[in-house]
Design an enzyme around this catalytic site. Sequence first.
Site, PDB file in Angstrom:
ATOM      1  N   SER A 132      36.951  33.754  33.911  1.00  0.00           N
ATOM      2  CA  SER A 132      37.588  35.043  34.237  1.00  0.00           C
ATOM      3  C   SER A 132      37.817  35.967  33.049  1.00  0.00           C
ATOM      4  O   SER A 132      38.147  37.135  33.243  1.00  0.00           O
ATOM      5  CB  SER A 132      38.918  34.805  34.954  1.00  0.00           C
ATOM      6  OG  SER A 132      38.666  34.546  36.306  1.00  0.00           O
ATOM      7  N   SER A 173      37.944  37.334  36.966  1.00  0.00           N
ATOM      8  CA  SER A 173      39.018  38.090  37.581  1.00  0.00           C
ATOM      9  C   SER A 173      39.701  39.082  36.630  1.00  0.00           C
ATOM     10  O   SER A 173      40.381  39.982  37.097  1.00  0.00           O
ATOM     11  CB  SER A 173      40.081  37.129  38.120  1.00  0.00           C
ATOM     12  OG  SER A 173      40.681  36.396  37.068  1.00  0.00           O
ATOM     13  N   LYS A 192      47.086  41.553  31.552  1.00  0.00           N
ATOM     14  CA  LYS A 192      46.630  41.241  32.908  1.00  0.00           C
ATOM     15  C   LYS A 192      47.842  41.004  33.809  1.00  0.00           C
ATOM     16  O   LYS A 192      48.836  40.406  33.371  1.00  0.00           O
ATOM     17  CB  LYS A 192      45.740  39.988  32.861  1.00  0.00           C
ATOM     18  CG  LYS A 192      45.040  39.647  34.171  1.00  0.00           C
ATOM     19  CD  LYS A 192      44.140  38.416  34.017  1.00  0.00           C
ATOM     20  CE  LYS A 192      43.416  38.058  35.306  1.00  0.00           C
ATOM     21  NZ  LYS A 192      42.518  36.887  35.116  1.00  0.00           N
TER      22      LYS A 192
END
Lengths: 476, 479, 100
Positions: free
Chosen positions: B170, B146, B71
């Site tokens: 997330s 996210s 990420k």
Amino acid sequence: MNFKSTIGFEVHFELKTKSKIFSPSPVSYGAKPNTETNVIDWGMPGVLPYVNKDVYRLGIMVALATHSHILPTTHFDRKNYYYPDSPKAYQITQFFQPLARDGYVEIEVHGKKKRIGIHEMHIEEDAGKNTHGTNGFSYVDLNRQGVPLLEVVSEPEISDPDEGYAYLEKLRKIVQFTGASDVKMEEGSMRVDTNISIRPAGQKELGTKVEMKNLNSFEHVRKSLAYEEKRQAQVLLSGGRVQISTRRFDEATGKTVLERVKEGDADYRYFPEPDIAPDHISDEWIEEIKSSLPRSAEERYNQYVNEFGLKEYDANVLLQTKESSDFFDKTVAAGADPQLAANWMNTQVNGYLNDNRVELADIKLTPENLAAMIKLIKDGTISSKIAKKVFAETIANGTDPKKYVEDQGMVQLSDTSVLEPMVKEVVDNNPQSVEDFKNGKDRAIGFLVGQIMKQTRGKANPKVINQLLNDELQKR
Amino acid sequence: MNYLNEDIDSLNEKLAQGTLSADKLAQDTVENIKKTDEKLNAWITVQEDAKPDEDLDFANNKLAGIPIAIKDNIITKDVKTTAASHILDNYIPVYDATVIDRLKKAHVTFVGKTNMDEFAMGSSTEHSYFGATHNPWDFDKVPGGSSGGSAAAVAAGQVVAALGSDTGGSIRQPSAFNGIFGIKPTYGRVSRWGLIAFASSLDEIGVMSKRAKTSAQVLNVIAGADDHDSTLSTRAVPDFTEYIGKDVKGLRVAVVKEYMDAVDGEMHEVIQKQIDVLKDAGAIINEVSLPLTKYVVPDYYIIASSEASSNLQRFDGIRYGYRAEDAKNLLDVYVKSRSEGFGEEVQRRILLGSFALSAGSYDRFFRQASKVRTLICNDFDKIFADNDVIVGPTTTTPAFNIGSEISDPIKMYNNDILTISANLAGIPAASVPAGLVDGMPVGLQVMAKRFDEGSIFQVADFIERNNKFYEKTPAGMED
Amino acid sequence: MEITEETIKHVAGLSRLEIDEKEIGKVTEQMSSIINMADQLSEVDTEGVEETVQVVDRDTVFREDKPEHWETREELMKNVPEQANGFIKVPVIINKDEDE
Ligand SMILES: [Mg+2]
Ligand SMILES: [Zn+2]
């Protein structure tokens, strides 16, 4: 109308650690800009603080030395504000649960003793440095970012500039003798902010506070407070109001100058620092630190004057720095006569430091060598005149005095069986001096001593020769 | 090549046998990402020159040469790290996050950085400076957020495993939306050194993969004590793969009434079916209540935004990142760089956080939220006194359409109602695929007491073996 | 609770964000509804409850005082927008009242 002043202090001390409070970057002065920094000091994305244990240890020393109550649990907090020298745009400090509270220092002004309360003290990180150019730009150096600070906040219990001066002197001395900080205002390891308000005598509630930041010397503190007392009184007497403001001391005019007016308190949005767990300060650790706490200046003073019989002046000179007092203590511990040690420290050693613009830590003289030299004087092995030569050698090159004296054949001649014939001879050869002596001229002896000194190249023990000459002359 | 039917074990077998080389694996992975990502936009940076380490020991190291996605809020030395923000869109870090350091030591192959909501603030991966990511099950739907890029990359078979971060759900919510497994470990299990902070007391790095075992294998490598993060636990890290392949007989499973009430219709049925599977296998099911559930969204948004407002102050245009070009004075540098550099949602959270901490609001907002957090923690303690795990839905609905919620922040925030509590309490939690609702995946959330990720792997792996969801291919990936 | 445009402007100032004068009404309205959503917490009775600000399982975590050099200045300077002679260069502060 009579006014009463209320004065408070916030004093920052740089704590003497090898690395920074939250990062292992070295703490050093005068390094090239931004060379003593790392990603933590820069507040790079993703970095985390990690607390340096010694920062607490040094802070606790000061807390103990000021009789403060150390909180069993402390926690760091964030103080949010923007400035180019503050890379995270928050300072990690202690706001809700500081290191210690409710301490005091004792001062003496105009022969009166008074206790000044310490409201609290907390540890925090220093910011970097901004240099403002003339071209519309500022230049940021983050070497100082993260240097550990101890902020000591007094109670508003100081009622005139002289007390303020005495408080700062005393606080500086206390911190200095813990060894926790260098306490040098000129280098920024001690920084003083003060605030003062006045109110009509008899009125309970305090007046409006005016702050003055980063004053250069204690004398400036005293002068600026004295100026503010007068200025604020004039404002009030002429029907005006004192503004909540920050003022600056102007050295050239001796006046304070308005820097900025505050509209209420700054909104720092303090909240607990989530990246650092709470710190529990155990009683065992406090005890351990207490037992390693160096003796205070006060304790040392009492010993120097009462036990060693030094003059107050001499004691105070020795106590000007912890380093010099430590050096003296070690010299005495190594067997030197305290009075002689004090004399040598305060005259010859200090003279050497001043002439060469160096500090005790930089020179080759050790307490052991100074003590050895003093012992040689005391037991008559060398004269004080020879001692000066020995001292010059020892302080310059770290030479062992005893060995030096032996190697150079400087040992003092005290043997009467050697000196007696010389005395006889010199008296025989100088009938005029015998005459003068009989006529009561003291100079005669001096001349004869000089002759013997010349013959022995200064090694004869002056005391012994004096005695022998006297005896010999009486016989004539 | 794609990994729709692969995991670490199957790839390792091919590498060990020599039927596949690590170099070829790296190249194929990059090529497949470039080909498939036009529709997904799951990646911010693809390392086209990705190369495996040399002299890999496939026999003893299952992660050797395995391509892994990271990420883009996790710091990678010399590889652009943006947190999906304009303010960092050119930022090249000079150090590695601890998790990256550990994965490097395990000789995985790095292939790039995945898309996300800017600074991890969002539940849809629409709030990215680099554009929205699309759900591989239906390109019109959001992948959740996210960590939406990581989730979509795994679900689409671009990689077998990805690192995500979870501050309020997330990892779990996008895992649920994409039909994969994703775990947020216990707070303090994985070092946060090098994770771009959103909310420091809630953030946790975790793993996403099709199979639970794959995540266990990666978590084994990244978890554990670290000299850079003083909030990290020093507890020993168990071998999480030992919890794979177990049964659930006698396991005490709590089902939270408020969580089940939050879902209805087909969604409720799919979740209930998973619970029944556990029951049939001998697990003891206990209904429990978390009466403060209706307050977790406000509690979370105050705490997370307060911390974020402070954490994001460092992005000021001075030392790194975007600096507004027309800044004439210092205040301009700050205000213009930040106003132009941060997206709308990030600015909203900063405003909320600054408000909650400001003079006059602190007690009513931040302090009160911190107290309510205590009550939430206490409620979990009570449940875990008598139960091993909590199971329930991960989300209240399957993935929603791109653009459908972005203009309504409060509606968007309420997406997190079922996942937030685990972050507030610091407990581990995961989402494991439960089934399909209207053709879109939904997830079963499994929570456990602090530092008991093992029980989560045990339950998730059991569910996974039972419903075999991993055999399904996302609609958008069928050729 | 009522949230005014002044409050939002103050908070934006603290946050070093600028809100377009044309947008302030809309932003205030939106922030007001978010803040009021958050304010539901006031309903919860927290009398005598301790605060939880983090959920770490250890405390009093210290590092020994050992200096270390990590990154070089050149590395650290790599991302600096403007620099000069090893310093980070920034426009000088013109508004004196830096704290709010
Ligand atoms: Mg202060
Ligand atoms: Zn301070």
